[in-house]
Design an enzyme around this catalytic site. Structure first.
Site, PDB file in Angstrom:
ATOM      1  N   CYS A 287      61.079  17.400  11.410  1.00  0.00           N
ATOM      2  CA  CYS A 287      60.406  16.507  12.353  1.00  0.00           C
ATOM      3  C   CYS A 287      60.723  15.030  12.079  1.00  0.00           C
ATOM      4  O   CYS A 287      61.839  14.608  12.295  1.00  0.00           O
ATOM      5  CB  CYS A 287      58.918  16.803  12.346  1.00  0.00           C
TER       6      CYS A 287
ATOM      7  N   HIS B 107      57.433  22.877  11.526  1.00  0.00           N
ATOM      8  CA  HIS B 107      56.509  22.752  10.394  1.00  0.00           C
ATOM      9  C   HIS B 107      56.030  24.164  10.079  1.00  0.00           C
ATOM     10  O   HIS B 107      56.545  25.149  10.586  1.00  0.00           O
ATOM     11  CB  HIS B 107      55.290  21.907  10.809  1.00  0.00           C
TER      12      HIS B 107
HETATM   13  N1  GLN Z   1      56.414  10.700  15.029  1.00  0.00           N
HETATM   14  C1  GLN Z   1      57.373  11.731  15.335  1.00  0.00           C
HETATM   15  C2  GLN Z   1      57.072  12.438  16.663  1.00  0.00           C
HETATM   16  O1  GLN Z   1      55.909  12.594  17.033  1.00  0.00           O
HETATM   17  C3  GLN Z   1      57.398  12.772  14.231  1.00  0.00           C
HETATM   18  C4  GLN Z   1      56.073  13.484  14.021  1.00  0.00           C
HETATM   19  C5  GLN Z   1      56.134  14.543  12.918  1.00  0.00           C
HETATM   20  O2  GLN Z   1      56.818  14.384  11.900  1.00  0.00           O
HETATM   21  N2  GLN Z   1      55.354  15.664  13.161  1.00  0.00           N
HETATM   22  O3  GLN Z   1      58.018  12.883  17.313  1.00  0.00           O
END
Ligand code: GLN
Length: 240
Positions: A93, A192
């Site tokens: 992510c 995740h």
């Molecule tokens: N801020 C980034 C997004 O929302 C990554 C978020 C995250 O790592 N879950 O795309």
């Protein structure tokens, strides 16, 4: 045999239990009698491009990404050199986005990435959240499961392949039907979960690649994967 693990920004880029990826990697090594050493590579650390066989770079909210983006710059050459010499990176992510060329948030300045993955990410008003299932040719079971939560839409450029095809969920951008990215031994994903504990074959692929960098081809001892496979089967069948 021993593998050195470099854990990038463990204190600021660690949402959704992404630390579980480092734990799973180290455990599946330990269960095979392989030693591992985990080093936290936090803000203001200079990275030795020779030392680490496997790096993990987890997810984080926009404000942590700004911190990591600024700090990453001084290690750009070292990490690029490590990648060209076969180091394995798993990025999730926010970490995935920062291995790319840039991440453009909605309300703040563009965050420059390392340019290791030829990808770009544009923030959007879509919140892409939920269980995700992809079909991937990387592993025999062909299925990788996880949980995604991002608003960033990632687009792959030349020289980068997706991890797989989205069967359930959004993936990189909810438009092109693909998820994740791979360049050499660098893997990016929105999964995740954390992704490695439930996806034992993907974890073992990363271990084999990390061993190959330091020791050449190494056959991995089989493990009892029934718990992981049961967890993945449940995750695969979760209704969206
Ligand atoms: N801020 C980034 C997004 O929302 C990554 C978020 C995250 O790592 N879950 O795309």
């Amino acid at each position: 045999m021993k593998l050195n693990i470099g854990y990038l920004y463990p204190n600021i880029m660690n949402i959704y239990g992404d630390r579980g990826n480092v734990i799973a990697f180290a455990k599946r090594c330990e269960w095979r009698g392989l030693e591992t050493e985990i080093t936290d590579l936090d803000i203001n650390t200079t990275i030795d491009s020779e030392k680490y066989d496997f790096y993990f770079f987890g997810g984080g909210q926009d404000k942590e990404q700004i911190l990591a983006s600024k700090d990453l710059r001084k290690n750009k050459a070292n990490l690029k050199e490590a990648v060209e010499k076969g180091a394995v990176i798993l990025s999730v992510c926010g970490g995935y986005q920062l291995l790319g060329n840039y991440y453009q948030p909605l309300k703040s300045e563009k965050l420059m990435g390392l340019g290791i993955l030829n990808i770009k990410t544009l923030a959007s008003n879509d919140r892409m959240i939920g269980n995700i299932l992809i079909e991937s040719g990387l592993i025999n079971s062909k299925k990788i499961v996880g949980f995604e939560n991002h608003s960033g839409k990632t687009y792959l450029g030349e020289g980068v392949k997706p991890l797989g095809k989205v069967l359930k969920g959004w993936g990189n951008n909810g438009e092109d039907g693909f998820e994740g990215a791979r360049y050499k031994n660098v893997f990016g994903t929105y999964m995740h979960g954390s992704v490695l504990p439930k996806n034992n074959e993907f974890c073992d692929l990363l271990i084999k690649l990390a061993l190959k960098r330091r020791y050449g081809e190494v056959e991995l001892k089989d493990l009892d994967n029934s718990a992981e496979e049961n967890a993945r089967k449940i995750a695969e069948n979760i209704k969206q």
